[in-house]
Write a protein that holds these residues in place. Structure first.
Motif, mmCIF file in Angstrom:
data_model
loop_
_atom_site.group_PDB
_atom_site.id
_atom_site.type_symbol
_atom_site.label_atom_id
_atom_site.label_comp_id
_atom_site.label_asym_id
_atom_site.label_seq_id
_atom_site.Cartn_x
_atom_site.Cartn_y
_atom_site.Cartn_z
ATOM 1 N N GLN A 130 46.707 42.540 39.626
ATOM 2 C CA GLN A 130 45.531 42.831 38.944
ATOM 3 C C GLN A 130 45.659 43.602 37.934
ATOM 4 O O GLN A 130 45.236 43.762 36.799
ATOM 5 N N LYS A 131 46.567 44.391 38.399
ATOM 6 C CA LYS A 131 47.307 45.890 37.306
ATOM 7 C C LYS A 131 47.400 44.668 35.099
ATOM 8 O O LYS A 131 47.603 44.846 34.756
ATOM 9 N N ASP A 132 48.576 44.052 36.754
ATOM 10 C CA ASP A 132 48.844 42.985 35.247
ATOM 11 C C ASP A 132 48.439 41.751 34.642
ATOM 12 O O ASP A 132 48.335 42.483 33.647
ATOM 13 N N ARG A 133 46.997 41.754 35.004
ATOM 14 C CA ARG A 133 46.215 40.877 34.229
ATOM 15 C C ARG A 133 45.425 42.270 33.125
ATOM 16 O O ARG A 133 45.444 41.690 32.443
ATOM 17 N N LYS A 134 45.453 43.432 34.137
ATOM 18 C CA LYS A 134 44.430 44.509 32.762
ATOM 19 C C LYS A 134 45.269 44.549 31.763
ATOM 20 O O LYS A 134 45.414 45.135 30.209
ATOM 21 N N ASN A 135 46.016 44.350 31.868
ATOM 22 C CA ASN A 135 48.462 45.364 30.700
ATOM 23 C C ASN A 135 47.942 43.727 30.029
ATOM 24 O O ASN A 135 48.666 43.812 29.241
ATOM 25 N N GLY A 136 47.313 42.397 30.054
ATOM 26 C CA GLY A 136 47.621 41.455 29.886
ATOM 27 C C GLY A 136 48.596 40.181 30.242
ATOM 28 O O GLY A 136 48.848 39.760 29.197
ATOM 29 N N ILE A 137 49.155 40.477 31.181
ATOM 30 C CA ILE A 137 50.276 40.059 31.462
ATOM 31 C C ILE A 137 49.749 38.934 32.875
ATOM 32 O O ILE A 137 49.268 39.505 33.845
ATOM 33 N N SER A 138 49.949 37.606 32.528
ATOM 34 C CA SER A 138 49.210 36.363 33.756
ATOM 35 C C SER A 138 50.038 36.131 34.303
ATOM 36 O O SER A 138 50.824 35.792 33.950
ATOM 37 N N THR A 139 50.640 36.737 35.724
ATOM 38 C CA THR A 139 51.305 36.144 36.277
ATOM 39 C C THR A 139 51.215 35.862 37.585
ATOM 40 O O THR A 139 51.696 35.130 38.594
ATOM 41 N N TYR A 140 49.544 35.334 38.451
ATOM 42 C CA TYR A 140 48.987 34.703 38.967
ATOM 43 C C TYR A 140 48.626 32.642 38.414
ATOM 44 O O TYR A 140 49.081 31.901 38.930
ATOM 45 N N SER A 141 48.315 33.333 37.040
ATOM 46 C CA SER A 141 48.019 31.967 36.084
ATOM 47 C C SER A 141 47.010 31.859 35.191
ATOM 48 O O SER A 141 47.165 32.879 34.990
ATOM 49 N N ASP A 142 47.288 31.051 34.265
ATOM 50 C CA ASP A 142 46.651 31.487 33.528
ATOM 51 C C ASP A 142 44.960 30.945 32.985
ATOM 52 O O ASP A 142 44.648 31.254 32.238
ATOM 53 N N SER A 143 44.520 31.182 34.080
ATOM 54 C CA SER A 143 42.966 31.057 34.532
ATOM 55 C C SER A 143 42.820 32.223 35.009
ATOM 56 O O SER A 143 42.064 31.874 36.067
ATOM 57 N N GLU A 144 41.106 32.982 33.687
ATOM 58 C CA GLU A 144 40.815 34.217 34.587
ATOM 59 C C GLU A 144 40.002 33.129 35.610
ATOM 60 O O GLU A 144 39.889 33.990 36.523
ATOM 61 N N GLU A 145 39.569 32.992 35.754
ATOM 62 C CA GLU A 145 38.058 31.855 36.737
ATOM 63 C C GLU A 145 38.930 31.754 38.551
ATOM 64 O O GLU A 145 38.218 32.257 39.282
ATOM 65 N N GLU A 146 40.365 31.317 38.074
ATOM 66 C CA GLU A 146 40.719 31.060 39.509
ATOM 67 C C GLU A 146 41.553 32.540 40.187
ATOM 68 O O GLU A 146 41.411 32.092 41.237
ATOM 69 N N PHE A 147 41.828 32.500 39.223
ATOM 70 C CA PHE A 147 42.247 34.504 38.683
ATOM 71 C C PHE A 147 41.388 34.951 40.181
ATOM 72 O O PHE A 147 40.747 35.653 41.199
ATOM 73 N N ALA A 148 39.966 35.005 39.658
ATOM 74 C CA ALA A 148 38.501 35.913 40.310
ATOM 75 C C ALA A 148 38.338 34.926 41.698
ATOM 76 O O ALA A 148 37.674 36.058 42.921
ATOM 77 N N LYS A 149 37.999 33.811 41.906
ATOM 78 C CA LYS A 149 37.986 33.199 42.949
ATOM 79 C C LYS A 149 39.273 33.686 43.699
ATOM 80 O O LYS A 149 38.841 33.897 45.085
ATOM 81 N N LEU A 150 39.958 34.033 43.774
ATOM 82 C CA LEU A 150 41.398 34.334 44.639
ATOM 83 C C LEU A 150 40.781 35.765 44.976
ATOM 84 O O LEU A 150 41.415 35.912 46.128
ATOM 85 N N VAL A 151 40.601 36.693 44.059
ATOM 86 C CA VAL A 151 39.861 38.499 44.463
ATOM 87 C C VAL A 151 38.663 38.039 45.240
ATOM 88 O O VAL A 151 38.712 38.567 46.543
ATOM 89 N N ASP A 152 38.020 37.626 45.456
ATOM 90 C CA ASP A 152 36.456 36.858 45.449
ATOM 91 C C ASP A 152 37.168 36.599 47.365
ATOM 92 O O ASP A 152 36.557 37.217 47.972
ATOM 93 N N GLU A 153 37.737 35.727 47.923
ATOM 94 C CA GLU A 153 38.144 34.689 48.420
ATOM 95 C C GLU A 153 39.109 35.773 49.564
ATOM 96 O O GLU A 153 38.845 36.229 50.867
ATOM 97 N N ALA A 154 39.626 36.955 48.438
ATOM 98 C CA ALA A 154 39.940 38.127 49.790
ATOM 99 C C ALA A 154 39.353 39.380 49.657
ATOM 100 O O ALA A 154 40.075 40.337 50.540
ATOM 101 N N GLY A 155 38.777 39.085 48.915
ATOM 102 C CA GLY A 155 37.210 40.588 49.597
ATOM 103 C C GLY A 155 38.043 41.311 48.625
ATOM 104 O O GLY A 155 37.694 42.947 50.066
ATOM 105 N N TYR A 156 38.703 41.203 48.308
ATOM 106 C CA TYR A 156 39.559 42.864 47.803
ATOM 107 C C TYR A 156 39.485 43.207 46.348
ATOM 108 O O TYR A 156 39.179 42.670 44.847
ATOM 109 N N VAL A 157 39.380 44.895 45.653
ATOM 110 C CA VAL A 157 38.578 44.279 44.500
ATOM 111 C C VAL A 157 39.314 46.625 44.120
ATOM 112 O O VAL A 157 38.826 46.921 45.217
#
Length: 72
Positions: A44-71
């Motif tokens: 999440q920190k990397d993504r905020k800094n413009g580095i995508s370490t999970y995937s190139d898809s914002e939607e996929e990343f948002a889904k992962l965070v939602d599934e984790a229940g982690y904000v």
């Protein structure tokens, strides 16, 4: 006993099938792991800094965070 290349390749093609209940339990265990949560927080920190370490898809990343229940 030897295994042919074709047999070996075919064995890797088979994906295990899990029930919805098994998937829910595995997801719960995974997202309670401190190492997983730490990696998710860093992603999440990397993504905020413009580095995508999970995937190139914002939607996929948002889904992962939602599934984790982690904000963060």
């Amino acid at each position: 006993m030897s295994i042919s290349k074709e047999q070996l390749e075919h064995s890797f093609d088979k994906q295990p099938t899990f029930t919805e209940e098994q998937k829910k339990r595995m997801t719960s265990v995974i997202f309670k792991d401190d190492g997983v949560l730490s990696q998710l927080q860093q992603a999440q920190k990397d993504r905020k800094n413009g580095i995508s370490t999970y995937s190139d898809s914002e939607e996929e990343f948002a889904k992962l965070v939602d599934e984790a229940g982690y904000v963060n």
